[in-house]
Write a protein that holds these residues in place. Sequence first.
Motif, PDB file in Angstrom:
ATOM      1  N   GLY A   1       1.060  -1.355   0.082  1.00  0.00           N
ATOM      2  CA  GLY A   1      -0.197  -0.335  -0.042  1.00  0.00           C
ATOM      3  C   GLY A   1       0.692   1.127  -0.062  1.00  0.00           C
ATOM      4  O   GLY A   1       0.825   2.547  -0.380  1.00  0.00           O
ATOM      5  N   ALA A   2       2.193   0.831   0.671  1.00  0.00           N
ATOM      6  CA  ALA A   2       3.388   2.254   0.741  1.00  0.00           C
ATOM      7  C   ALA A   2       3.781   2.546  -0.559  1.00  0.00           C
ATOM      8  O   ALA A   2       3.484   3.752  -1.465  1.00  0.00           O
ATOM      9  CB  ALA A   2       3.686   2.433   2.148  1.00  0.00           C
ATOM     10  N   VAL A   3       3.874   1.792  -1.288  1.00  0.00           N
ATOM     11  CA  VAL A   3       4.590   1.773  -2.504  1.00  0.00           C
ATOM     12  C   VAL A   3       3.657   2.343  -3.290  1.00  0.00           C
ATOM     13  O   VAL A   3       4.306   2.819  -4.186  1.00  0.00           O
ATOM     14  CB  VAL A   3       5.035   0.013  -3.083  1.00  0.00           C
ATOM     15  CG1 VAL A   3       5.469   0.526  -4.587  1.00  0.00           C
ATOM     16  CG2 VAL A   3       6.206   0.135  -2.352  1.00  0.00           C
ATOM     17  N   SER A   4       2.343   1.645  -3.088  1.00  0.00           N
ATOM     18  CA  SER A   4       1.517   1.971  -4.617  1.00  0.00           C
ATOM     19  C   SER A   4       0.885   3.709  -4.723  1.00  0.00           C
ATOM     20  O   SER A   4       0.656   4.153  -5.053  1.00  0.00           O
ATOM     21  CB  SER A   4       0.021   0.987  -4.545  1.00  0.00           C
ATOM     22  OG  SER A   4       0.215  -0.362  -4.265  1.00  0.00           O
ATOM     23  N   GLY A   5       1.264   3.952  -2.892  1.00  0.00           N
ATOM     24  CA  GLY A   5       0.797   5.303  -2.138  1.00  0.00           C
ATOM     25  C   GLY A   5       1.968   6.482  -3.319  1.00  0.00           C
ATOM     26  O   GLY A   5       1.706   7.508  -3.786  1.00  0.00           O
TER      27      GLY A   5
END
Length: 108
Positions: free
Chosen positions: A56-60
């Motif tokens: 989720g952090a990478v996608s964010g």
Amino acid sequence: MITTEQKLLSALCHGGVFLAAPILIPLVIMLISTDDYVKTQAKEALMFQILLIVAGAVSGILVILLVGLIGLVVVGIAAVIMPIVAIVNVANGNDYSYPISGKWARGL
């Protein structure tokens, strides 16, 4: 034979995401429990939730490039569907392993 207590603790580990404590619940159960089956399921749930947070952090971050929108949708769907599948499996007495993070969790 898996007891009802083992099934409930394992389901609680996987369902921690729905109780707003996706890392805390499996971690506490993993540290307190003396049963190998429950500890394995707690590791599975913990590794999966950590993987979701990282993804989720990478996608964010990748939302800046508009590629991350697809990643966020996939992570969101996986965060809802996969724990439900895990809860159903452990409630039926199966030893469930997540498709991606399961190999890492079993290796610890």
